[in-house]
Design a protein around this motif. Structure first.
Motif, PDB file in Angstrom:
ATOM      1  N   LEU A  67      40.967  35.822  33.273  1.00  0.00           N
ATOM      2  CA  LEU A  67      41.839  36.212  34.586  1.00  0.00           C
ATOM      3  C   LEU A  67      42.872  37.200  34.297  1.00  0.00           C
TER       4      LEU A  67
ATOM      5  N   ASP B 232      42.179  40.443  32.988  1.00  0.00           N
ATOM      6  CA  ASP B 232      41.668  41.479  34.267  1.00  0.00           C
ATOM      7  C   ASP B 232      42.987  41.853  34.849  1.00  0.00           C
TER       8      ASP B 232
ATOM      9  N   TYR C  30      39.123  29.340  40.683  1.00  0.00           N
ATOM     10  CA  TYR C  30      38.748  30.126  39.447  1.00  0.00           C
ATOM     11  C   TYR C  30      37.957  29.158  38.434  1.00  0.00           C
TER      12      TYR C  30
END
Length: 627
Positions: free
Chosen positions: A424, A427, A613
């Motif tokens: 994450l 990204d 998540y």
């Protein structure tokens, strides 16, 4: 619901660097400046309680001196983390001793650990938590002391005698500590932590009186020897500082002296600034030793190693620091030492009885790990890149072009507990640093990540309150290299996620830091954990296997089901308001748990969104954030 168990603690952990003396210790509020009066206390017996007090005082002393020790770290590698490494090593030792006392407390109010219990736990904790060159040597010093202190008690019990007195035990323990440390270091160098340790042991051997007097003599000799180190190492002389590892050991020995004397305030000035002149010239080892003193352990046949001198415009230092724990037969270690000694320098292999801590500086990190694989089973492997001046460090396997590419204007470095959160962060354009269970990253790893980010400006998100001092040390080191670093003191991964969500590289740096800090500060955090054993908490008594709901680090709910307990935690947090719920699922937690919690939020709290998540962390099984 299967989840990895974690230890349930009876109360929130106190600050790592408390403003005053360790809890439960008598505080002398008088001045501790040289020549000022000092309150006298009854000396303590060398027992398990004294070991626990010693660990607490040493941790406090290293915490106070950490930044100054880091700042004078110029040998063997000027990476500015010796103080932090020593602190983390001592912290691991102190935690192990506390765990022994906590374990006995559950069996009955009168149950207390023995001296062998405490010193073995201290040595084992230091071994598995040792960081850096000096931290590894400190672990071996503690192991050497533990060998003597534990064996003396066992021998006395077998013979039915009282055994040696405390003072004699301490003299022998300090001597064995130095011998074992010299055995663990492949190429001992004078003017380092080893020199300070040897001076302390020599003085202890000559000292008369009780154990407190012996410890104080060791402390005074250690401080004198430390002041002499600039004359023994060219690197120290050029920098105008004393040895950083030696300064850390002085703090540890001073803590031992205070623990045995019953005093808590340091004796005289401490810290690097106190060593501009030696308090008293220390007797050099070329003089004849007194008849009753044991000979100092000798370095290998090649003798003390001179300080390497870097060539102009370059450095002779290897590229990587490699550290790992090794499960191996003792017979395999000599060959391992020979192989690693041929690969690099600063080699320290310490431990015994099947468990070893290996530390080495090499150019070929893979070869150092392969040597460990051939010897046994390496684990907790840490590889840190030492970036050369004027170049950006590249991670192992990173193309060489990465070292010379044009730096970006701004980057974010975040510590995360799982692969999912690391992805994450990637990204979002951030550089992630993995926080392995029970093994927080060292400041060197954070500095390496800042370098790899290859930016002029870096925002650092530690995402853990225990990392605030480590992160601060890393930030200072990076600033010294010309990188502008802002440290946002995020206490949980969900706060780091909130900060990343508002990160905007196009903004001015200060404005971006303010926005990220505001987003993190507006995010309350919680986690769900599983108790390992029965213990007192702020919410009552928990049993092994209970699910614990912690809000901002405090246990507020005790339950039996992960989803149900998480729902209760969410209700408590959302009672104060909130617009966004963030759920981070740990490794092995099914999607059904997240689905159930999403439905719960929709049904009970209007206009509140939920985002989920997959964090991939082993522990805790569930993280919660409320924005």
């Amino acid at each position: 619901m299967a989840a990895r168990a974690v230890t349930c603690r009876p109360a929130p952990r106190p600050p790592a660097f408390p403003p005053g003396p360790a809890p439960g210790l008598v505080c002398d509020h008088r001045s501790t400046a040289p020549g000022s009066p000092r309150r006298t206390h009854v000396p303590h017996t060398l027992d398990a309680a004294a070991v626990r007090t010693w660990c607490a005082l040493a941790l406090d002393a290293l915490g106070r001196a950490r930044e100054e020790i880091d700042a004078i770290n110029v040998y063997p590698v000027p990476d500015g983390d010796t103080g932090t490494n020593l602190y983390l090593t001592a912290e691991s030792a102190a935690r192990a001793v506390d765990a022994v006392f906590d374990g006995h407390a559950t069996t009955g109010p009168a149950s207390r650990p023995t001296l062998p219990d405490a010193v073995r736990a201290m040595a084992h904790g230091a071994l598995i938590g040792a960081r850096g060159n000096s931290g590894t040597i400190l672990a071996q010093l503690l192991r050497g002391m533990a060998e003597v202190l534990a064996e003396d008690v066992a021998d006395a019990a077998a013979e039915g005698t009282g055994g040696p007195d405390d003072a004699e035990q301490l003299r022998r323990a300090l001597r064995r500590a130095v011998e074992s440390a010299y055995e663990g270091v492949a190429r001992p160098v004078e003017g380092t932590i080893l020199t300070v340790a040897a001076a302390a042991a020599d003085a202890a051997a000559e000292a008369q009186g009780d154990s407190a007097a012996v410890a104080r003599a060791a402390d005074e000799a250690a401080r004198s020897a430390l002041a002499m180190t600039p004359g023994q190492l060219d690197a120290l002389s050029r920098a105008g500082v004393v040895d950083s590892g030696g300064l850390g050991l002085v703090e540890v020995i001073g803590a031992l002296a205070r623990a045995l004397s019953g005093e808590t305030a340091p004796w005289g000035p401490r810290g690097a600034r106190a060593w501009t002149r030696p308090p008293a010239p220390y007797r050099q080892h070329t003089e004849p030793a007194p008849p009753h003193a044991e000979p100092r352990p000798q370095a290998p046949a090649h003798g003390p190693v001179p300080c390497p001198t870097a060539a102009p415009g370059g450095s002779t230092s290897p590229a990587f620091e490699v550290i790992y724990l090794l499960d191996a037969d003792d017979t395999a270690v000599p060959r391992l030492r020979t192989r690693l000694d041929a690969l690099g320098d600063s080699l320290v292999v310490v431990g015994g009885d099947g468990l070893w801590n290996v530390h080495v500086h090499v150019d070929d990190a893979g070869a150092a790990v392969e040597a460990g694989i051939d010897a046994g089973r390496p684990h907790r492997i840490r590889i840190t890149h030492f970036a050369g001046s004027g170049a950006t460090a590249a991670a192992p396997g990173e193309p060489a072009a990465a070292r010379t590419r044009e730096p970006a204007q701004r980057a974010v470095v975040a510590v995360v507990p799982g692969e999912g959160l690391a992805a994450l962060c990637a990204d979002a354009g951030a550089t992630a640093v993995a926080a392995r269970p029970g093994e927080p990253p060292a400041s060197g790893e954070l500095v390496d990540a800042i370098r790899r980010a290859n930016a002029r400006e870096v925002v650092l998100l530690p995402n853990d309150p225990e990392l605030r001092h480590t992160a601060a040390a890393a930030a200072e080191q990076a600033r010294a290299e010309g990188i502008r670093v802002a440290l946002i003191p995020t206490r949980a991964a969900v706060q780091g996620i909130a900060a990343l969500a508002v990160h905007e590289p196009a903004r001015r740096f200060d404005e971006d830091v303010v926005a990220m800090t505001s987003a993190a500060g507006a995010t309350r955090y919680a986690e769900l954990a599983v108790a390992e054993r029965q213990a007192w908490t702020m919410a009552g008594v928990c049993q092994a296997g209970d699910v614990l709901g912690l809000i901002d680090g405090d246990v507020v709910v005790i339950g039996s089901d992960l989803a149900v307990t998480a729902g209760t935690v969410l209700d408590r947090m959302l009672a104060a308001g909130g617009e966004m719920v963030t759920l981070v699922l740990g490794d092995g937690v099914p999607d059904a748990v997240a689905d159930r919690l999403e439905r719960h939020v929709r049904g009970a709290h209007l206009a509140v969104d939920t985002v989920v998540y997959r964090g991939g962390q082993q522990s805790p099984p569930l993280l919660i954030g409320i924005e």
